[in-house]
Design an enzyme around this catalytic site. Sequence first.
Site, PDB file in Angstrom:
ATOM      1  CB  VAL A   1       8.994  -7.022   7.631  1.00 53.74           C
ATOM      2  CG1 VAL A   1      10.080  -8.083   7.727  1.00 53.74           C
ATOM      3  CG2 VAL A   1       9.400  -5.927   6.657  1.00 53.74           C
ATOM      4  N   PRO A   2       6.778  -9.887   7.619  1.00 57.55           N
ATOM      5  CG  PRO A   2       6.323 -11.662   6.169  1.00 57.55           C
ATOM      6  CD  PRO A   2       6.940 -10.288   6.228  1.00 57.55           C
ATOM      7  CB  CYS A   3       8.739 -10.981  12.406  1.00 59.03           C
ATOM      8  SG  CYS A   3       7.610  -9.872  13.227  1.00 59.03           S
ATOM      9  CG  HIS A   4       3.049 -13.098  11.142  1.00 59.65           C
ATOM     10  ND1 HIS A   4       3.223 -11.850  10.577  1.00 59.65           N
ATOM     11  CD2 HIS A   4       2.364 -13.834  10.240  1.00 59.65           C
ATOM     12  CE1 HIS A   4       2.654 -11.830   9.383  1.00 59.65           C
ATOM     13  NE2 HIS A   4       2.123 -13.029   9.153  1.00 59.65           N
TER      14      HIS A   4
END
Length: 195
Positions: free
Chosen positions: A161-164
């Site tokens: 889950v690409p919170c970056h």
Amino acid sequence: MKKNAVEDQAVERIVVQAFGELTGRKGKPVRYAMMADTPVGTLGLAAGEAGLCRLEYTKDEDRFLERLLGAFSGPVLRSDALDPALRALERYFEGKHLSFDDVRVDLSSLPEFARKVLRETARIPAGRWLSYSQVAAKAGNARASRAAGNALHHNPVAIIVPCHRVLRSDGSLGGYGGGTSNKEWLLQHEGATLL
């Protein structure tokens, strides 16, 4: 069923039973795997029956296991059941496939707004980014950018889950649980254009 699989299941039943008798804890098993020497350091992965529930940056396996035992009531078992997630991460780091559509993720332990924020974050395509306020708005509360940031900071399945891919409104990186140098590396790896 192959002989090794039958033996593995028998050993797992024994471990689960012994864990319960020794600790009094009766939760479902959580399976884990380690991924060392990635471009962003060592990663620990864990999954329950509903899917991947942890992907964390970690210094070592013992520290990761300690956190898992603190977070889950059942036994924690090293397992090759996470091989599909490991292969997806390998493809990602090799630049062959930058999405994780085929990895099941379990966010059921999170509060509702955090789940909404992470679901919206998972929709951000590789090479793109949104601001904290944009993600909050997509999750249903445009005024909750701070709450969205908090949910992203506590994202239990980083990278997948690409919170970056969530930045400050001015395009600066903001914070990142895995360190801002890793956030920058991930964004550059995906071809994102930063302001």
